[in-house]
Design a protein around this motif. Structure first.
Motif, short mmCIF file in Angstrom:
data_model
loop_
_atom_site.label_atom_id
_atom_site.label_comp_id
_atom_site.label_asym_id
_atom_site.label_seq_id
_atom_site.Cartn_x
_atom_site.Cartn_y
_atom_site.Cartn_z
N UNK A 346 20.65 65.07 3.01
CA UNK A 346 19.72 64.86 1.91
C UNK A 346 18.66 65.96 1.86
N UNK A 347 18.15 66.35 3.00
CA UNK A 347 17.13 67.40 3.07
C UNK A 347 17.77 68.78 2.95
N UNK A 348 17.01 69.74 2.42
CA UNK A 348 17.46 71.12 2.39
C UNK A 348 17.30 71.72 3.78
N UNK A 349 18.32 72.41 4.22
CA UNK A 349 18.31 73.06 5.54
C UNK A 349 19.70 73.54 5.86
N UNK A 350 19.91 74.85 5.81
CA UNK A 350 21.25 75.39 5.97
C UNK A 350 21.87 75.08 7.31
N UNK A 351 21.16 75.37 8.41
CA UNK A 351 21.71 75.14 9.74
C UNK A 351 21.95 73.66 9.99
N UNK A 352 21.00 72.83 9.58
CA UNK A 352 21.15 71.39 9.76
C UNK A 352 22.39 70.87 9.03
N UNK A 353 22.61 71.33 7.81
CA UNK A 353 23.77 70.88 7.04
C UNK A 353 25.07 71.33 7.69
N UNK A 354 25.12 72.57 8.16
CA UNK A 354 26.33 73.09 8.81
C UNK A 354 26.64 72.31 10.08
N UNK A 355 25.61 72.08 10.91
CA UNK A 355 25.81 71.36 12.17
C UNK A 355 26.21 69.91 11.91
N UNK A 356 25.60 69.26 10.92
CA UNK A 356 25.98 67.88 10.61
C UNK A 356 27.41 67.78 10.10
N UNK A 357 27.83 68.77 9.31
CA UNK A 357 29.23 68.79 8.85
C UNK A 357 30.19 68.95 10.03
N UNK A 358 29.86 69.86 10.95
CA UNK A 358 30.69 70.04 12.15
C UNK A 358 30.73 68.77 12.99
N UNK A 359 29.59 68.09 13.09
CA UNK A 359 29.53 66.85 13.85
C UNK A 359 30.41 65.77 13.22
N UNK A 360 30.39 65.67 11.90
CA UNK A 360 31.26 64.71 11.21
C UNK A 360 32.73 65.07 11.45
N UNK A 361 33.03 66.36 11.50
CA UNK A 361 34.39 66.79 11.81
C UNK A 361 34.83 66.33 13.19
N UNK A 362 33.95 66.42 14.19
CA UNK A 362 34.28 65.93 15.53
C UNK A 362 34.49 64.42 15.53
N UNK A 363 33.69 63.71 14.76
CA UNK A 363 33.86 62.25 14.66
C UNK A 363 35.21 61.92 14.04
N UNK A 364 35.61 62.67 13.03
CA UNK A 364 36.92 62.46 12.42
C UNK A 364 38.03 62.80 13.41
N UNK A 365 37.82 63.84 14.22
CA UNK A 365 38.82 64.22 15.22
C UNK A 365 39.06 63.08 16.20
N UNK A 366 38.00 62.40 16.64
CA UNK A 366 38.16 61.24 17.51
C UNK A 366 38.84 60.11 16.75
N UNK A 367 38.44 59.91 15.49
CA UNK A 367 39.02 58.84 14.68
C UNK A 367 40.50 59.00 14.42
N UNK A 368 40.99 60.23 14.37
CA UNK A 368 42.42 60.47 14.13
C UNK A 368 43.25 60.16 15.37
#
Length: 393
Positions: A346-368
């Motif tokens: 929700x907040x503007x922040x390039x690094x924060x957005x990139x890291x959160x996207x990568x974190x969601x990817x890891x969560x999906x990796x565990x979920x698969x």
């Protein structure tokens, strides 16, 4: 012809991993609308381009989306040993570089300039602390070994936190160390260490707060923001006014007055206040429900992880995203002092957005790679005794 049951509703997604992907996408769409609405005035005045911050937000998402896909495709269990050491050295190197070559803004040196784009290594340190701690704790529990705070992942988290504290950024430093400690508590540390941690944490918090005059002033401004409404309490007062003026359905997109230099950091740390003002109580409820759903499906993925590493990684990522969201909303609402923790997606922040996207990817990796058997923290389990992995298409 069989009668349809009233409770037999259609499923929105096939698995918790798919749910996490779409919920994060919905939050990003809401955040993108909010970032543009909260920043077009500032962008027009500073850069003569109302789309300045929106453009950078979309570029950061493009990078983050690639990172999300890469993290979701790879097997998280391959991120161990040499890769962990490389990640630790890289993050420490970046934090040291910030100290010598960092970009200074608002009295803090937290960013590196990379070809016109700023990068904040402390955001990367959060995810590194989670991965390092999860890999260690998962291996300990899978082998039936005891867990103690007297171990190297805690030392790594503390070192990263100290580097970030020197920037200075006490809020992010507390998040880095706190994420690691949460996973240790989930793993089941001895009661003596838990009591010592509570006492030591309280004492350290008091010391760090009063070690710098501006931090102590923030605490007094938090207790009575109206008494400091022209100084340290200005942001909190303006944030509360923005939230309260939104009403049930808000003033309309782009129609909020807070962005016109009334509310500092309107598009970053206090983006939720702008959202409440323009989308109202109903918009805030939608965001809260989405965050609650993200927490629910993230914990489902953690509970059905095939090993301890997956359990702690999923739990850590869920805590990272949802925990920061709860902290930011509490800060914007005046429930906790101003800490500078962003609202994920929700907040503007390039690094924060990139890291959160990568974190969601890891969560999906565990979920698969979840199993039908529920993982119990502290119980001994070996790869041979686990059921076969069921990959989600």
């Amino acid at each position: 012809m069989k009668e349809k049951k009233l409770g037999n509703f259609p499923r929105l997604w096939a698995s918790p991993a798919e749910a996490v992907f779409f919920i994060a996408g919905i939050l990003f769409v809401i955040g993108t609308i909010n970032v543009f609405s909260a920043s077009f005035v500032l962008g027009g005045q500073l850069f003569r381009d109302g789309y300045f911050f929106l453009t950078r937000h979309l570029i950061s998402f493009a990078v983050g989306f690639v990172a999300m896909l890469a993290a979701a495709v790879i097997d998280y269990r391959k991120i161990r040993r040499g890769w962990l050491l490389l990640a630790i050295l890289a993050v420490v190197g970046l934090l040291v570089a910030v100290h010598f070559m960092g970009v200074e803004a608002n009295g803090a040196r937290r960013w590196l300039n990379l070809g016109g784009f700023t990068f904040q290594p402390s955001e990367l340190a959060k995810l590194t602390a989670i991965i390092v701690t999860a890999a260690y704790l998962g291996a300990q529990l899978d082998r039936g070994r005891p867990v103690s705070l007297k171990s190297w992942p805690i030392a790594v988290s503390v070192v990263l936190g100290v580097f970030v504290l020197k920037q200075p950024d006490m809020g992010t430093a507390a998040v880095i160390v706190g994420l690691s400690l949460v996973l240790y508590i989930l793993a089941g540390i001895p009661k003596q260490e838990l009591y010592a941690l509570a006492l030591g944490g309280a004492g350290m918090t008091v010391y760090l707060v009063y070690a710098a005059a501006y931090r102590a002033e923030r605490i007094w401004a938090w207790l009575d923001p109206w008494a400091y409404q022209q100084t340290s309490g200005y942001q909190t007062v303006q944030s509360l006014l923005a939230i309260g003026s939104g009403g049930l359905f808000g003033s309309g997109l782009g129609m909020g007055a807070s962005k016109f230099h009334y509310l500092p950091e309107a598009h970053t740390d206090f983006a939720f206040a702008v959202l409440c003002q323009e989308m109202g109580f109903m918009g805030a409820v939608v965001v809260l429900l989405l965050l609650g759903a993200l927490a629910w499906y993230g914990l489902q993925i953690a509970s059905k992880a095939p090993d301890g590493y997956g359990f702690f990684l999923a739990a850590g990522v869920t805590t990272l995203v949802v925990g920061q969201a709860v902290g930011n909303i509490a800060m914007v609402s005046g429930v906790v002092p101003v800490t500078g923790v962003p609202l994920p997606f929700i907040s503007f922040g390039g690094t924060s957005l990139i890291v959160n996207c990568a974190a969601i990817g890891l969560l999906i990796s565990v979920g698969r790679r979840t199993t039908a058997k529920v993982f119990q923290p502290g119980s001994r389990s070996t790869p041979a005794s686990r059921s076969r992995l069921k990959l989600v298409k």
